[in-house]
Write a protein that holds these residues in place. Sequence first.
Motif, PDB file in Angstrom:
ATOM      1  N   THR B 161       0.844  -1.195   0.000  1.00 24.62           N
ATOM      2  CA  THR B 161       0.000   0.000   0.000  1.00 24.62           C
ATOM      3  C   THR B 161       0.882   1.250   0.000  1.00 24.62           C
ATOM      4  N   ILE B 162       0.596   2.150  -0.939  1.00 29.25           N
ATOM      5  CA  ILE B 162       1.405   3.387  -1.012  1.00 29.25           C
ATOM      6  C   ILE B 162       0.543   4.634  -0.866  1.00 29.25           C
ATOM      7  N   GLY B 163      -0.758   4.489  -0.673  1.00 29.39           N
ATOM      8  CA  GLY B 163      -1.606   5.668  -0.509  1.00 29.39           C
ATOM      9  C   GLY B 163      -3.064   5.258  -0.487  1.00 29.39           C
ATOM     10  N   GLU B 164      -3.928   6.258  -0.639  1.00 26.13           N
ATOM     11  CA  GLU B 164      -5.361   5.992  -0.587  1.00 26.13           C
ATOM     12  C   GLU B 164      -6.099   6.948  -1.508  1.00 26.13           C
ATOM     13  N   SER B 165      -7.132   6.431  -2.176  1.00 27.46           N
ATOM     14  CA  SER B 165      -7.952   7.282  -3.042  1.00 27.46           C
ATOM     15  C   SER B 165      -9.390   6.818  -2.926  1.00 27.46           C
ATOM     16  N   GLU B 166     -10.300   7.749  -2.630  1.00 28.87           N
ATOM     17  CA  GLU B 166     -11.729   7.467  -2.473  1.00 28.87           C
ATOM     18  C   GLU B 166     -11.964   6.310  -1.500  1.00 28.87           C
ATOM     19  N   GLY B 167     -11.198   6.275  -0.438  1.00 29.04           N
ATOM     20  CA  GLY B 167     -11.372   5.245   0.575  1.00 29.04           C
ATOM     21  C   GLY B 167     -10.805   3.890   0.193  1.00 29.04           C
ATOM     22  N   VAL B 168     -10.179   3.799  -0.964  1.00 29.85           N
ATOM     23  CA  VAL B 168      -9.589   2.526  -1.411  1.00 29.85           C
ATOM     24  C   VAL B 168      -8.081   2.650  -1.361  1.00 29.85           C
ATOM     25  N   GLN B 169      -7.458   1.626  -0.812  1.00 30.28           N
ATOM     26  CA  GLN B 169      -6.000   1.636  -0.725  1.00 30.28           C
ATOM     27  C   GLN B 169      -5.390   1.540  -2.122  1.00 30.28           C
ATOM     28  N   ILE B 170      -4.391   2.374  -2.369  1.00 29.62           N
ATOM     29  CA  ILE B 170      -3.636   2.283  -3.618  1.00 29.62           C
ATOM     30  C   ILE B 170      -2.493   1.320  -3.364  1.00 29.62           C
ATOM     31  N   ARG B 171      -2.573   0.170  -4.014  1.00 29.33           N
ATOM     32  CA  ARG B 171      -1.541  -0.845  -3.803  1.00 29.33           C
ATOM     33  C   ARG B 171      -0.764  -1.059  -5.097  1.00 29.33           C
ATOM     34  N   PHE B 172       0.522  -1.256  -4.916  1.00 28.61           N
ATOM     35  CA  PHE B 172       1.410  -1.332  -6.071  1.00 28.61           C
ATOM     36  C   PHE B 172       2.360  -2.502  -5.892  1.00 28.61           C
ATOM     37  N   ASN B 173       2.983  -2.893  -6.980  1.00 30.47           N
ATOM     38  CA  ASN B 173       3.930  -4.006  -6.948  1.00 30.47           C
ATOM     39  C   ASN B 173       5.005  -3.759  -5.890  1.00 30.47           C
ATOM     40  N   SER B 205      -2.452  -3.004  -8.160  1.00 30.25           N
ATOM     41  CA  SER B 205      -3.353  -4.112  -7.814  1.00 30.25           C
ATOM     42  C   SER B 205      -4.630  -3.989  -8.641  1.00 30.25           C
ATOM     43  N   SER B 206      -5.403  -5.070  -8.700  1.00 33.61           N
ATOM     44  CA  SER B 206      -6.629  -5.040  -9.504  1.00 33.61           C
ATOM     45  C   SER B 206      -7.610  -3.990  -8.969  1.00 33.61           C
ATOM     46  N   GLU B 207      -7.680  -3.842  -7.630  1.00 34.61           N
ATOM     47  CA  GLU B 207      -8.591  -2.837  -7.064  1.00 34.61           C
ATOM     48  C   GLU B 207      -8.147  -1.430  -7.440  1.00 34.61           C
ATOM     49  N   THR B 208      -6.839  -1.201  -7.399  1.00 31.92           N
ATOM     50  CA  THR B 208      -6.325   0.128  -7.745  1.00 31.92           C
ATOM     51  C   THR B 208      -6.582   0.430  -9.219  1.00 31.92           C
ATOM     52  N   ILE B 209      -6.356  -0.562 -10.065  1.00 30.42           N
ATOM     53  CA  ILE B 209      -6.611  -0.362 -11.499  1.00 30.42           C
ATOM     54  C   ILE B 209      -8.097  -0.087 -11.718  1.00 30.42           C
ATOM     55  N   ASP B 210      -8.939  -0.742 -10.926  1.00 35.06           N
ATOM     56  CA  ASP B 210     -10.383  -0.561 -11.094  1.00 35.06           C
ATOM     57  C   ASP B 210     -10.820   0.853 -10.715  1.00 35.06           C
ATOM     58  N   ILE B 211     -10.287   1.378  -9.608  1.00 32.96           N
ATOM     59  CA  ILE B 211     -10.719   2.740  -9.229  1.00 32.96           C
ATOM     60  C   ILE B 211     -10.126   3.792 -10.179  1.00 32.96           C
ATOM     61  N   ALA B 212      -9.024   3.454 -10.822  1.00 35.35           N
ATOM     62  CA  ALA B 212      -8.413   4.430 -11.726  1.00 35.35           C
ATOM     63  C   ALA B 212      -8.966   4.338 -13.143  1.00 35.35           C
ATOM     64  N   TYR B 213      -9.186   3.116 -13.629  1.00 28.83           N
ATOM     65  CA  TYR B 213      -9.529   2.947 -15.044  1.00 28.83           C
ATOM     66  C   TYR B 213     -10.851   2.199 -15.248  1.00 28.83           C
ATOM     67  N   GLY B 214     -11.572   1.897 -14.179  1.00 32.23           N
ATOM     68  CA  GLY B 214     -12.861   1.215 -14.308  1.00 32.23           C
ATOM     69  C   GLY B 214     -13.975   2.202 -14.591  1.00 32.23           C
ATOM     70  N   TRP B 215     -15.214   1.761 -14.302  1.00 32.29           N
ATOM     71  CA  TRP B 215     -16.376   2.620 -14.573  1.00 32.29           C
ATOM     72  C   TRP B 215     -16.318   3.875 -13.695  1.00 32.29           C
ATOM     73  N   ASN B 216     -16.413   5.024 -14.328  1.00 36.48           N
ATOM     74  CA  ASN B 216     -16.296   6.321 -13.656  1.00 36.48           C
ATOM     75  C   ASN B 216     -14.982   6.445 -12.878  1.00 36.48           C
ATOM     76  N   GLY B 217     -13.974   5.780 -13.343  1.00 36.57           N
ATOM     77  CA  GLY B 217     -12.681   5.838 -12.660  1.00 36.57           C
ATOM     78  C   GLY B 217     -11.954   7.152 -12.914  1.00 36.57           C
ATOM     79  N   ASP B 218     -11.060   7.475 -11.993  1.00 35.67           N
ATOM     80  CA  ASP B 218     -10.268   8.699 -12.136  1.00 35.67           C
ATOM     81  C   ASP B 218      -8.798   8.334 -11.889  1.00 35.67           C
ATOM     82  N   PRO B 219      -7.999   8.329 -12.930  1.00 33.74           N
ATOM     83  CA  PRO B 219      -6.610   7.897 -12.745  1.00 33.74           C
ATOM     84  C   PRO B 219      -5.714   8.949 -12.102  1.00 33.74           C
ATOM     85  N   ALA B 220      -6.162  10.206 -12.062  1.00 29.22           N
ATOM     86  CA  ALA B 220      -5.268  11.287 -11.615  1.00 29.22           C
ATOM     87  C   ALA B 220      -4.724  11.079 -10.193  1.00 29.22           C
TER      88      ALA B 220
END
Lengths: 270, 506
Positions: B161-173, B205-220
């Motif tokens: 975990t390297i951060g948080e966006s919209e209550g979801v943990q941003i997880r990275f390799n 992670s799949s959750e991070t990709i989903d909040i960034a590039y999924g439906w109504n996602g915001d990658p910024a």
Amino acid sequence: MTREFASWADPRNTSRSRPASIHNPLKGFLKDVRQVGRNWRWGRGALSPGDVDRLPAQQRHTALPVPVRASLRDPFVGWLKRVKVEVTGLSSRSGEARVALAHVESGADLAVLLESIPASWKVVTTRIPKALSLGRSVLIVTDFASAAAADVVAQAAQLATRYDRAVVPVVVRRLAVSPQAPSRLPTPRTVDEVLVRYGDEIRDTNPVAVAQRSFDVVGDLLAEDDATWWQVVSGQVASPLVRSMPAWRRLWERTDPDRDIARTQRRIWG
Amino acid sequence: MSRPGFALEVDERTPPTLVRSASDVRLERFSLGTQIVYPPDGQPWGDAVAATGEALGSPIDGGSIASRLWAGMRLTITFADISVLTPAAADDPRRAVVEQLLTTAAEVGVDDVVLIAATGLRRRLGPEDMRRLLGERVSRSFASDPRLRSHDASDDSALLTIGESEGVQIRFNRRVVESDLVIHVSVVTGAEHAGWDEFTSGLASSETIDIAYGWNGDPAPVRQVVADRLNVVSVAVVLGQPSYSGPVRYVSAREWEWSIKDQAAYLASRRALATAPVQAGRYLYAARPVAYPVLGVFAGSVDEVRATAQATLAAEQRITVKGSADVLVTGVPPVHAAAPDGDGSPLGAAWWVLCHAYGLGVEKPIVREGGAVIAFHPLGDRFSTRHHGAAADMIAEVLPETSDPAEVASRFLPRFAADPWYTDLYRQRGAYHPLHAFHQWFDLQPAIAALGDVIFVGADRRTAELMGFRAATTYADALEIASTRLGRRPAITYVRDAVGVQVAVS
């Protein structure tokens, strides 16, 4: 099911369209021929669209002549040849002329090497100085373990420096020898495996340095084959030059099936 | 050098034009006035090895790559996966870049090196894929070694975990996060390549990709966290239009330049593909590597490299057409970004048409709002359920219920994402992640909303209906369908090959 579908395409009530189980291979052939032949003028190719004529001349046409012999040979060569060739280290280098200096242990490997060299190099093996001055590449082969290798490499380095060309060291090695009788047709399991490794280009104004570097690179390529490329690059293994022994003994040792597990193809069975 | 591309206006002298429909090829006569966009005529040129050496020696932002390495450091090299270079290159430039990076690292004395394929939600790579991308030297050096691996977006132990966006943990390799330096190797053939989005969507992670590039996602927000947290250097190889050679040269050659041999090869291919199993058609193209011209290699900071690489690409690829089209026509090749193995699903074909081809317009789409897209693809069910198992189930279970992306995201996506069967297929058996099919569906939505009709020529009617498209038997029938909205004389633009081209509308 909550969606409403068109009655003629409703996935609930229609079967999936499938092609006929037996297809007439000639159906539609005449139509295809007519389409291909539209605007075709025998001897002059097809008529160009009007917009093409308005393009600048250099943008209109680039013929890519492919030798007829090669075009007829290519579809069959993979099936007929008795060796599986793997080429590594060969990149899409520019078409500049160069001196390819190859370590080859048998005449059969030389044929494989000639097959692997890109046509764009325009390699010749005779009239060498004249060929280099005409912008063609030169292929020089030797067995680096032989006594004559030092002279051959020195000559190659002299040529390269005199005509300001790069030397590209190449190593050809036979990795597996199939026991099949020559009269039988080759199958994927019974062909020989030959690996052709290209090294990095060597450029220098000093022929002695070029010759020495050529020996070093060939040594690295051979060591890379015995160990791995990363082990050689990171200095985990030494890169001795070819051991001085008869070529058949080197081939015998190298084609030992237990020599390199990493290279062995994993199969589901057998 | 390559011949530049151009837009041809069809006249009486224009021969029938090649159209690709998966592995099938056909010649289609386009009506007078149709604009046909021909990509640059790619000839292999340029030296990837020399250009890489120069780029690594003098990056855009100064300071050679060697000067940024030190003995004892943790170095990770990440690279774009097989979806990026389609069709596959005869000599993949990633090999030259990775070999030179490893050589430099070895000279400096870096021992702790790991290579990770930035696969994201796409299928994880096998040994043959690694060999194809990185060559025999690197793949054999690290064979059966965890130092050469694919990213796993569902492996909790390999994510940090390297951060948080919209209550979801941003997880990275994890390895990427814990590295002193990450060097990301991109191959740039389209506007979506290189940059933070490619890096993030490939290694999160799949959750991070989903909040960034999924439906109504915001990658910024995710991009920002990744950029702030990681020390990343980008290396991008810019490639031009691929060119087929040998028996399938007719695919790349312009029709009026076909030789008798090309014509014979086309006729033979038509006959062979009409009778051969679908796998034969895939093999004919998917297993045939092509040559790409090398336009440039750039190294440096992620944003600068992306900007420079994209500018270089645009200078090569950009073609101007007259006015927005009422109808955009495009074929679908058997091997493309959504089907790098030549076994793509109907969702992948739709993605290629409505995201890739529709998105080729620079600044604005090629086709006007309310216009139509006519594509050539069978939308058949003969695709790899091993690779695209979740897509098959989505077509069979989800789309008959609803095609509304919001409902799909809320009702079905969580169930697919949590299903251990799909996760196991993704992690162990080379399948695409279940979220991948959903994201493809979401990606289609802007084009579907903007277009009046999407018509697939030669498509299976049931699949087309399920996806909300129209099916037509012939191109003329497709124009008849489109004419109910667009009138009898629509402006038509046909993109002959949607690889290696960008279209500017004047």
